[in-house]
Design an enzyme around this catalytic site. Structure first.
Site, mmCIF file in Angstrom:
data_model
loop_
_atom_site.group_PDB
_atom_site.id
_atom_site.type_symbol
_atom_site.label_atom_id
_atom_site.label_comp_id
_atom_site.label_asym_id
_atom_site.label_seq_id
_atom_site.Cartn_x
_atom_site.Cartn_y
_atom_site.Cartn_z
ATOM 1 N N GLY A 199 -7.508 19.137 20.620
ATOM 2 C CA GLY A 199 -7.162 20.536 20.443
ATOM 3 C C GLY A 199 -7.627 21.305 21.662
ATOM 4 N N GLY A 200 -7.846 22.585 21.505
ATOM 5 C CA GLY A 200 -8.264 23.400 22.642
ATOM 6 C C GLY A 200 -9.762 23.339 22.912
ATOM 7 N N GLU A 215 1.548 -1.772 8.202
ATOM 8 C CA GLU A 215 0.745 -0.696 8.796
ATOM 9 C C GLU A 215 0.745 -0.635 10.324
ATOM 10 O OE1 GLU A 215 -1.600 1.753 7.346
ATOM 11 O OE2 GLU A 215 -1.451 2.338 9.424
ATOM 12 N N GLN A 237 0.779 -1.235 0.000
ATOM 13 C CA GLN A 237 0.000 0.000 0.000
ATOM 14 C C GLN A 237 0.815 1.293 0.000
ATOM 15 O OE1 GLN A 237 -3.567 2.153 2.587
ATOM 16 N NE2 GLN A 237 -3.197 0.022 2.975
ATOM 17 N N ASP A 268 0.594 3.265 6.156
ATOM 18 C CA ASP A 268 0.738 2.922 4.738
ATOM 19 C C ASP A 268 0.470 4.109 3.813
ATOM 20 O OD1 ASP A 268 1.446 0.355 5.306
ATOM 21 O OD2 ASP A 268 -0.513 -0.502 4.944
HETATM 22 N N1 COA Z 1 12.005 -9.607 -9.729
HETATM 23 C C1 COA Z 1 12.709 -10.385 -8.915
HETATM 24 N N2 COA Z 1 12.660 -10.317 -7.575
HETATM 25 C C2 COA Z 1 11.833 -9.410 -7.068
HETATM 26 C C3 COA Z 1 11.054 -8.555 -7.847
HETATM 27 C C4 COA Z 1 11.165 -8.683 -9.263
HETATM 28 N N3 COA Z 1 10.453 -7.917 -10.077
HETATM 29 N N4 COA Z 1 10.331 -7.779 -7.032
HETATM 30 C C5 COA Z 1 10.638 -8.123 -5.766
HETATM 31 N N5 COA Z 1 11.550 -9.128 -5.786
HETATM 32 C C6 COA Z 1 12.158 -9.780 -4.644
HETATM 33 C C7 COA Z 1 12.933 -8.861 -3.754
HETATM 34 O O1 COA Z 1 14.159 -8.548 -4.318
HETATM 35 C C8 COA Z 1 13.035 -9.696 -2.496
HETATM 36 O O2 COA Z 1 14.067 -10.651 -2.660
HETATM 37 P P1 COA Z 1 15.164 -10.982 -1.508
HETATM 38 O O3 COA Z 1 14.452 -10.994 -0.220
HETATM 39 O O4 COA Z 1 15.668 -12.338 -1.936
HETATM 40 O O5 COA Z 1 16.217 -9.949 -1.587
HETATM 41 C C9 COA Z 1 11.708 -10.453 -2.495
HETATM 42 O O6 COA Z 1 11.176 -10.300 -3.801
HETATM 43 C C10 COA Z 1 10.666 -9.986 -1.517
HETATM 44 O O7 COA Z 1 10.705 -8.597 -1.384
HETATM 45 P P2 COA Z 1 9.721 -7.768 -0.421
HETATM 46 O O8 COA Z 1 8.442 -7.580 -1.102
HETATM 47 O O9 COA Z 1 10.410 -6.548 -0.010
HETATM 48 O O10 COA Z 1 9.649 -8.705 0.862
HETATM 49 P P3 COA Z 1 8.419 -9.279 1.675
HETATM 50 O O11 COA Z 1 7.254 -9.624 0.839
HETATM 51 O O12 COA Z 1 8.979 -10.366 2.498
HETATM 52 O O13 COA Z 1 8.062 -8.075 2.646
HETATM 53 C C11 COA Z 1 7.200 -5.944 3.272
HETATM 54 C C12 COA Z 1 7.024 -7.165 2.377
HETATM 55 C C13 COA Z 1 6.106 -4.954 2.888
HETATM 56 C C14 COA Z 1 7.060 -6.326 4.740
HETATM 57 C C15 COA Z 1 8.584 -5.315 3.005
HETATM 58 O O14 COA Z 1 8.704 -5.088 1.637
HETATM 59 C C16 COA Z 1 8.859 -4.030 3.774
HETATM 60 O O15 COA Z 1 9.097 -4.025 4.971
HETATM 61 N N6 COA Z 1 8.873 -2.898 3.047
HETATM 62 C C17 COA Z 1 9.211 -1.597 3.591
HETATM 63 C C18 COA Z 1 8.075 -1.001 4.376
HETATM 64 C C19 COA Z 1 6.783 -1.029 3.628
HETATM 65 O O16 COA Z 1 6.639 -0.405 2.614
HETATM 66 N N7 COA Z 1 5.819 -1.768 4.172
HETATM 67 C C20 COA Z 1 4.539 -1.982 3.536
HETATM 68 C C21 COA Z 1 3.666 -0.879 3.754
HETATM 69 S S1 COA Z 1 2.168 -1.095 2.889
#
Ligand code: COA
Length: 416
Positions: free
Chosen positions: A248-249, A140, A17, A169
């Site tokens: 607030g106030g 979130e 998000q 988010d």
């Molecule tokens: N091609 C190949 N690999 C890809 C890719 C693509 N197009 N897009 C993503 N990936 C890979 C990433 O490189 C990562 O690989 P690695 O862990 O081997 O290095 C893997 O996919 C997963 O990435 P990510 O989506 O970041 O991890 P997740 O699903 O485990 O975690 C979150 C999701 C949201 C918890 C994490 O991304 C996060 O903490 N983000 C920052 C804060 C944030 O934005 N939170 C969400 C708010 S809505």
């Protein structure tokens, strides 16, 4: 009509998000936003909380309208080459991967700058680089807890509580949007791009600034007189949960109206505005309170404010929330009915203003989503559907100079 961000090319390397909310708004305002997604998988929200089997979930469509989608495995050598080409031709790259994921892919900030010094690089993480939690993956509610919202939300006899609003988010996405637009303006002066980083903890904290204010006041004074705890309960050393207090106030509270026993939203929010007290007292049937020393000033009312709210609830008992607001608005009392999501979804005024729009989505058909909350005098954003996974892959590759055979091979090798 030329949209303000027309010509700005955005690589949308975001998911869930926070990142998508930011890039969606860039797209609404005219930017050319290309969502880069893992082949065959895509953004996780395509599949989460599906309401219709095998169709992109509303979770996805409501955060990715007006964008294009390309499938690209950026962990393969050829995928990296294609991403490099995209970066060279882009104005903005936005990502919100887990900490370190982009670096592991080989796209450090240093490398990105090398590829395109004019690029604005927007990045969301749960915590800032200086934080001891910088390595954490964050969603979130984690951010709401770390940013001060949860400890100050809810009732004093209950646990820390999460707000329904996406403070961690979408709010972080909006902060990032401000940063990206600022960096684009800066680029006009310097010719250079820069990295724009927003942590979810910081974005939540920015909206909790009044609670930081209260922490400092508490440390100076020892109590917070506008909180429901005052004057009966001793204050601790941290800002307590304030229930529905105004913050607030001007004191206020959520008050029951006719039908509250069976309708969970038969309530209004009632604010006692200091400068409007005589008219407020008149509105609720107690004109004598305007001059009564026990009621005439905010300071005099505060120790028995809940008795006053109880008396207002007695006045409200035979009025629906809408009838109550109709009366109170004549006396300029700041108030509103508590609206359910159902009421909001079918509210004609929100439809007329474009704050809620009906979108035609390929395969799904019509659905409701939020439109731009920002209204412009020279244009009205046209909210369109979200892209299917990889809908624009071939178009983008052709634009990068790949011929039909090369594109077919990239598909066969599952690079795209
Ligand atoms: N091609 C190949 N690999 C890809 C890719 C693509 N197009 N897009 C993503 N990936 C890979 C990433 O490189 C990562 O690989 P690695 O862990 O081997 O290095 C893997 O996919 C997963 O990435 P990510 O989506 O970041 O991890 P997740 O699903 O485990 O975690 C979150 C999701 C949201 C918890 C994490 O991304 C996060 O903490 N983000 C920052 C804060 C944030 O934005 N939170 C969400 C708010 S809505």
């Amino acid at each position: 009509m030329v949209l303000p961000l027309e010509g700005i090319k955005v690589i949308d390397f975001t998911g869930v998000q926070a990142g998508p909310a930011c890039t969606q708004m860039l797209a609404w305002y005219g930017a050319d936003v290309l969502k880069v997604e893992r082949p065959g998988v895509g953004d996780v929200t395509r599949h989460q909380l599906q309401d219709i089997p095998n169709l992109d979930a509303l979770y996805f469509t409501m955060l990715n309208s007006n964008k294009k989608s390309m499938e690209l495995d950026t962990k393969t050598a050829e995928g990296k080459k294609i991403l490099e080409q995209l970066i060279r031709g882009a104005d903005v790259l936005v990502e919100n991967f887990a900490p370190g994921a982009l670096d592991r892919m080989g796209f450090t900030w240093e490398r990105i700058q090398e590829l395109n010094p004019r690029l604005v690089f927007g990045s969301v993480k749960g915590f800032s680089e200086e934080s001891p939690y910088a390595d954490l993956k964050v969603y979130e509610n984690v951010a709401q807890c770390a940013g001060g919202a949860a400890s100050t939300t809810g009732f004093w006899d209950g646990p820390p509580t999460i707000s329904a609003a996406a403070l961690g988010d979408s709010n972080t996405g909006m902060h990032l949007l401000i940063g990206i637009l600022t960096a684009l303006l800066h680029r006009e002066k310097t010719g250079k791009g820069q990295k724009v980083a927003v942590s979810m903890q910081d974005a939540v904290l920015n909206l909790c600034r009044v609670k930081l204010r209260d922490q400092e006041r508490l440390e100076h004074v020892g109590y917070l007189e506008e909180y429901p705890q005052y004057p009966k309960t001793p204050f601790g050393d941290a800002v307590p949960r304030g229930g529905n207090a105004g913050g607030g106030g001007q004191p206020g509270w959520v008050l029951k109206c006719k039908g509250w026993e069976s309708d969970p939203n038969a309530y209004i929010y009632f604010t006692i505005q200091e400068q409007n007290w005589p008219r407020t007292a008149e509105a609720i049937g107690h004109p004598e309170w305007a001059k009564d020393p026990a009621y005439a000033t905010a300071r005099a009312r505060q120790p028995h404010i809940f008795d006053i709210f109880a008396e207002i609830e007695r006045w409200l008992a035979d009025k629906t929330k809408h009838e109550a607001v109709e009366i109170l608005r004549k006396y300029e009392v700041p108030c509103a009915p508590v609206l359910s999501m159902k009421e909001i979804a079918y509210d004609p005024a929100l439809r007329a203003s474009g704050s809620i729009v009906e979108v035609d989505q390929e395969k799904r058909g019509k659905y409701l989503t939020v439109g731009s909350p920002v209204k412009f005098s020279s244009f009205k954003p046209d909210i369109t559907g979200a892209p299917l996974l990889g809908e624009h892959t071939d178009e983008v590759l052709a634009g990068l100079g790949y011929g039909a055979d090369a594109i077919a091979r990239l598909h066969k090798d599952k690079v795209v």
